[in-house]
Design a protein around this motif. Structure first.
Motif, mmCIF file in Angstrom:
data_model
loop_
_atom_site.group_PDB
_atom_site.id
_atom_site.type_symbol
_atom_site.label_atom_id
_atom_site.label_comp_id
_atom_site.label_asym_id
_atom_site.label_seq_id
_atom_site.Cartn_x
_atom_site.Cartn_y
_atom_site.Cartn_z
ATOM 1 N N GLU A 16 -13.485 34.160 16.615
ATOM 2 C CA GLU A 16 -13.018 35.501 16.289
ATOM 3 C C GLU A 16 -11.809 35.972 17.085
ATOM 4 O O GLU A 16 -11.084 36.865 16.645
ATOM 5 C CB GLU A 16 -14.167 36.500 16.509
ATOM 6 N N TYR A 17 -11.575 35.404 18.257
ATOM 7 C CA TYR A 17 -10.475 35.861 19.110
ATOM 8 C C TYR A 17 -9.288 34.892 19.100
ATOM 9 O O TYR A 17 -8.276 35.156 19.747
ATOM 10 C CB TYR A 17 -10.953 36.041 20.552
ATOM 11 N N GLY A 18 -9.418 33.791 18.409
ATOM 12 C CA GLY A 18 -8.337 32.818 18.413
ATOM 13 C C GLY A 18 -8.146 32.144 19.750
ATOM 14 O O GLY A 18 -7.034 31.697 20.080
ATOM 15 N N ALA A 19 -9.216 32.058 20.549
ATOM 16 C CA ALA A 19 -9.121 31.395 21.846
ATOM 17 C C ALA A 19 -8.824 29.915 21.662
ATOM 18 O O ALA A 19 -9.236 29.299 20.672
ATOM 19 C CB ALA A 19 -10.417 31.584 22.630
ATOM 20 N N THR A 20 -8.122 29.348 22.627
ATOM 21 C CA THR A 20 -7.814 27.918 22.606
ATOM 22 C C THR A 20 -8.998 27.138 23.176
ATOM 23 O O THR A 20 -9.570 27.522 24.205
ATOM 24 C CB THR A 20 -6.555 27.631 23.444
ATOM 25 N N LEU A 21 -9.345 26.060 22.525
ATOM 26 C CA LEU A 21 -10.450 25.237 22.998
ATOM 27 C C LEU A 21 -10.017 24.476 24.248
ATOM 28 O O LEU A 21 -9.002 23.792 24.251
ATOM 29 C CB LEU A 21 -10.888 24.267 21.908
ATOM 30 N N ILE A 22 -10.798 24.609 25.308
ATOM 31 C CA ILE A 22 -10.465 24.000 26.607
ATOM 32 C C ILE A 22 -11.517 22.951 26.951
ATOM 33 O O ILE A 22 -12.715 23.237 26.986
ATOM 34 C CB ILE A 22 -10.423 25.067 27.722
ATOM 35 N N GLU A 23 -11.055 21.744 27.221
ATOM 36 C CA GLU A 23 -11.948 20.684 27.679
ATOM 37 C C GLU A 23 -11.576 20.187 29.071
ATOM 38 O O GLU A 23 -12.448 19.769 29.831
ATOM 39 C CB GLU A 23 -11.881 19.480 26.716
ATOM 40 N N ARG A 24 -10.271 20.225 29.399
ATOM 41 C CA ARG A 24 -9.770 19.660 30.645
ATOM 42 C C ARG A 24 -8.719 20.590 31.254
ATOM 43 O O ARG A 24 -8.151 21.437 30.547
ATOM 44 C CB ARG A 24 -9.145 18.280 30.411
ATOM 45 N N PRO A 25 -8.414 20.416 32.540
ATOM 46 C CA PRO A 25 -7.371 21.245 33.157
ATOM 47 C C PRO A 25 -6.039 21.156 32.413
ATOM 48 O O PRO A 25 -5.296 22.142 32.340
ATOM 49 C CB PRO A 25 -7.255 20.669 34.578
ATOM 50 N N GLU A 26 -5.731 19.969 31.871
ATOM 51 C CA GLU A 26 -4.461 19.807 31.151
ATOM 52 C C GLU A 26 -4.348 20.786 29.989
ATOM 53 O O GLU A 26 -3.247 21.238 29.649
ATOM 54 C CB GLU A 26 -4.334 18.376 30.619
ATOM 55 N N HIS A 27 -5.477 21.112 29.365
ATOM 56 C CA HIS A 27 -5.440 22.036 28.229
ATOM 57 C C HIS A 27 -5.059 23.451 28.689
ATOM 58 O O HIS A 27 -4.392 24.190 27.953
ATOM 59 C CB HIS A 27 -6.800 22.068 27.532
ATOM 60 N N ILE A 28 -5.475 23.808 29.899
ATOM 61 C CA ILE A 28 -5.098 25.124 30.427
ATOM 62 C C ILE A 28 -3.612 25.151 30.756
ATOM 63 O O ILE A 28 -2.917 26.136 30.493
ATOM 64 C CB ILE A 28 -5.931 25.471 31.682
ATOM 65 N N VAL A 29 -3.111 24.069 31.316
ATOM 66 C CA VAL A 29 -1.678 23.987 31.619
ATOM 67 C C VAL A 29 -0.862 24.096 30.335
ATOM 68 O O VAL A 29 0.156 24.798 30.277
ATOM 69 C CB VAL A 29 -1.353 22.677 32.366
ATOM 70 N N GLU A 30 -1.324 23.421 29.271
ATOM 71 C CA GLU A 30 -0.635 23.518 27.978
ATOM 72 C C GLU A 30 -0.689 24.944 27.444
ATOM 73 O O GLU A 30 0.270 25.431 26.825
ATOM 74 C CB GLU A 30 -1.283 22.568 26.975
ATOM 75 N N LEU A 31 -1.809 25.623 27.690
ATOM 76 C CA LEU A 31 -1.957 27.005 27.236
ATOM 77 C C LEU A 31 -0.879 27.896 27.848
ATOM 78 O O LEU A 31 -0.360 28.813 27.198
ATOM 79 C CB LEU A 31 -3.352 27.501 27.642
ATOM 80 N N LEU A 32 -0.492 27.585 29.082
ATOM 81 C CA LEU A 32 0.506 28.393 29.782
ATOM 82 C C LEU A 32 1.919 27.846 29.667
ATOM 83 O O LEU A 32 2.874 28.598 29.515
ATOM 84 C CB LEU A 32 0.137 28.486 31.267
ATOM 85 N N ASP A 33 2.044 26.521 29.756
ATOM 86 C CA ASP A 33 3.374 25.912 29.859
ATOM 87 C C ASP A 33 3.834 25.207 28.594
ATOM 88 O O ASP A 33 4.935 24.668 28.559
ATOM 89 C CB ASP A 33 3.404 24.907 31.012
ATOM 90 N N GLY A 34 3.000 25.171 27.560
ATOM 91 C CA GLY A 34 3.382 24.492 26.335
ATOM 92 C C GLY A 34 2.823 23.089 26.280
ATOM 93 O O GLY A 34 2.133 22.630 27.189
ATOM 94 N N PRO A 35 3.104 22.362 25.211
ATOM 95 C CA PRO A 35 2.564 21.013 25.019
ATOM 96 C C PRO A 35 2.989 20.049 26.112
ATOM 97 O O PRO A 35 3.967 20.266 26.813
ATOM 98 C CB PRO A 35 3.145 20.595 23.655
ATOM 99 N N GLU A 36 2.267 18.956 26.210
ATOM 100 C CA GLU A 36 2.525 17.964 27.244
ATOM 101 C C GLU A 36 3.928 17.386 27.136
ATOM 102 O O GLU A 36 4.564 17.096 28.145
ATOM 103 C CB GLU A 36 1.501 16.832 27.163
ATOM 104 N N GLU A 37 4.433 17.243 25.903
ATOM 105 C CA GLU A 37 5.768 16.664 25.792
ATOM 106 C C GLU A 37 6.818 17.574 26.401
ATOM 107 O O GLU A 37 7.824 17.126 26.940
ATOM 108 C CB GLU A 37 6.120 16.382 24.322
ATOM 109 N N GLU A 38 6.569 18.898 26.354
ATOM 110 C CA GLU A 38 7.497 19.827 26.985
ATOM 111 C C GLU A 38 7.420 19.689 28.498
ATOM 112 O O GLU A 38 8.438 19.669 29.194
ATOM 113 C CB GLU A 38 7.156 21.258 26.584
ATOM 114 N N ALA A 39 6.192 19.557 29.016
ATOM 115 C CA ALA A 39 6.034 19.364 30.458
ATOM 116 C C ALA A 39 6.687 18.064 30.898
ATOM 117 O O ALA A 39 7.218 17.970 32.019
ATOM 118 C CB ALA A 39 4.549 19.365 30.810
ATOM 119 N N ALA A 40 6.656 17.071 30.024
ATOM 120 C CA ALA A 40 7.248 15.784 30.386
ATOM 121 C C ALA A 40 8.752 15.905 30.598
ATOM 122 O O ALA A 40 9.360 15.088 31.308
ATOM 123 C CB ALA A 40 6.949 14.758 29.311
#
Length: 400
Positions: free
Chosen positions: A315-339
């Motif tokens: 109902e809130y459109g929350a992002t599914l989180i399984e690992r710390p990397e998913h939280i980083v993506e939530l804030l900083d964008g996809p992994e390819e951007e971080a790369a």
């Protein structure tokens, strides 16, 4: 000489007692302003929108002066410059006046000083700018135990919240997420409670990271009492904050009001484990209303302890989180951007890491944070701006 019908020397002594030992004594105007800010933590309940409105329009000092002088509703309307703005003022005045005694306000400062608390106001450099996003529901000041500099880390932080009656699964995931965030130089924010909150704080401490606890009652007595040792450890390495002064007990509505501070303080909120009516759902709602990134950890569909997380995902459109990397993506964008950070020089990475998305920082500030010379900071800023990674504002630089 008096201010708010209180001897100015007495007022200044009360204020000075809640400043760092090495701070210069405040002049009269600064002492009066700090006293007024502290008074507005005593008079209304947390999150009082009418109090926030009059403070925003008139300033803490003038609003307190009018209250002390017993100004009429018509006088408030004249001062506010808008007759419609006094809607709700009569009820608000009735709420504030029973707490208006000078001794009550001076007592809050005295108790704060007795328990090694600092009064932090928006005029202080360490004031967390994210709090201001609450608008009229933002506190006038915060009471703090610990190191105010720890709040600087909140510009890159995650609130890990969840059920008090947590399961082994929830605590395991919380510990892994908190440790992973610390290793990626994120601070961890939570509410100091049993269950998920306490596990998040403990894991952050064990990993050598910065953690901030936001409490619902006064800091003269840590709550819950069983977490007293944990909260003292947090204050020793990070900080514990509250908008309520000493002597104010935590109550259900103050816990709910406290949740908005957690959501505003952190860059993102992740609910790890929560039942359908968990208070952490309230925190998530505040995060969503503030436009902060929101994540939730899924659990077994047979577990009532995860129904709240599943509701956030639906109902809130929350992002599914399984690992710390998913939280980083939530804030900083996809992994390819971080790369793409690999293409930056080490100086550029240091400057980028020291920048906030909300609080603008000057070259001199960045030089202190990075340990680089100002000219080196300036050169890196120019390259980062060319790459579209940062933006210049009147008061400094922010991450794009």
């Amino acid at each position: 000489m008096k201010a708010f019908r209180i001897d100015l020397d007495r007022l200044r002594q009360a204020v000075t007692a809640t400043l760092p030992a090495d701070a210069a004594p405040p002049d009269d105007d600064a002492a009066i302003a700090r006293f007024a800010a502290g008074a507005w933590t005593v008079l209304p309940e947390p999150g009082d929108g009418v109090a926030g409105m009059v403070r925003q329009r008139l300033g803490d000092v003038r609003a307190l002066q009018l209250l002390v002088e017993g100004e009429s509703l018509s006088g408030w309307a004249r001062e506010l410059g808008d007759p419609g703005a006094v809607s709700g003022m009569q009820a608000a005045l009735a709420r504030w006046q029973p707490r208006l005694g000078a001794e009550r306000i001076l007592g809050a400062f005295a108790q704060g000083a007795a328990h090694d608390q600092r009064l932090l106001t928006p005029a202080d450099a360490q004031w967390p700018s994210g709090i201001d996003d609450l608008g009229p529901h933002a506190p006038a000041a915060l009471w703090l135990r610990g190191d105010p500099a720890a709040l600087d880390a909140c510009s890159r932080s995650v609130a890990l919240v969840g059920a008090r009656a947590s399961s082994g699964y929830g605590e395991l995931v919380t510990g892994q997420l908190a440790a992973g965030l610390v290793s990626r130089r994120f601070a961890v924010v939570s509410g100091g409670a049993y269950g998920i909150d306490g596990t998040a704080h403990r894991s952050a401490l064990a990993s050598g990271g910065t953690t901030v606890a936001v409490l619902a009652g006064g800091l003269d007595r840590f709550y819950p009492a069983s977490n007293d040792e944990l909260l003292r450890r947090i204050a020793a390495t990070g900080c514990v904050i509250a908008e309520a002064p000493s002597g104010v007990p935590p109550t259900r509505w103050r816990f709910l009001a406290r949740n908005r501070l957690i959501a505003a303080l952190a860059s993102a909120t992740v609910v790890v484990e929560a039942g359908q009516r968990s208070g952490s759902i309230n925190t998530a709602g505040h995060a969503a209303a503030l436009g902060r990134p929101l994540g939730a950890v899924p659990g077994p569909i047979t577990s009532g302890s995860s129904t709240g997380c599943h509701r956030l995902l639906r109902e809130y459109g929350a992002t599914l989180i399984e690992r710390p990397e998913h939280i980083v993506e939530l804030l900083d964008g996809p992994e390819e951007e971080a790369a793409q950070l690999d293409a930056l020089t080490s100086d550029e990475v240091r400057v980028l890491d020291a920048l906030s998305r909300r609080a603008a920082r000057s070259v001199d500030d960045l030089a202190v944070r990075t340990g680089m010379a100002p000219r080196e900071v300036t050169a890196s800023l120019a390259l980062l701006e060319l790459g579209g990674r940062i933006t210049e504002r009147a008061s400094g630089w922010v991450r794009a």
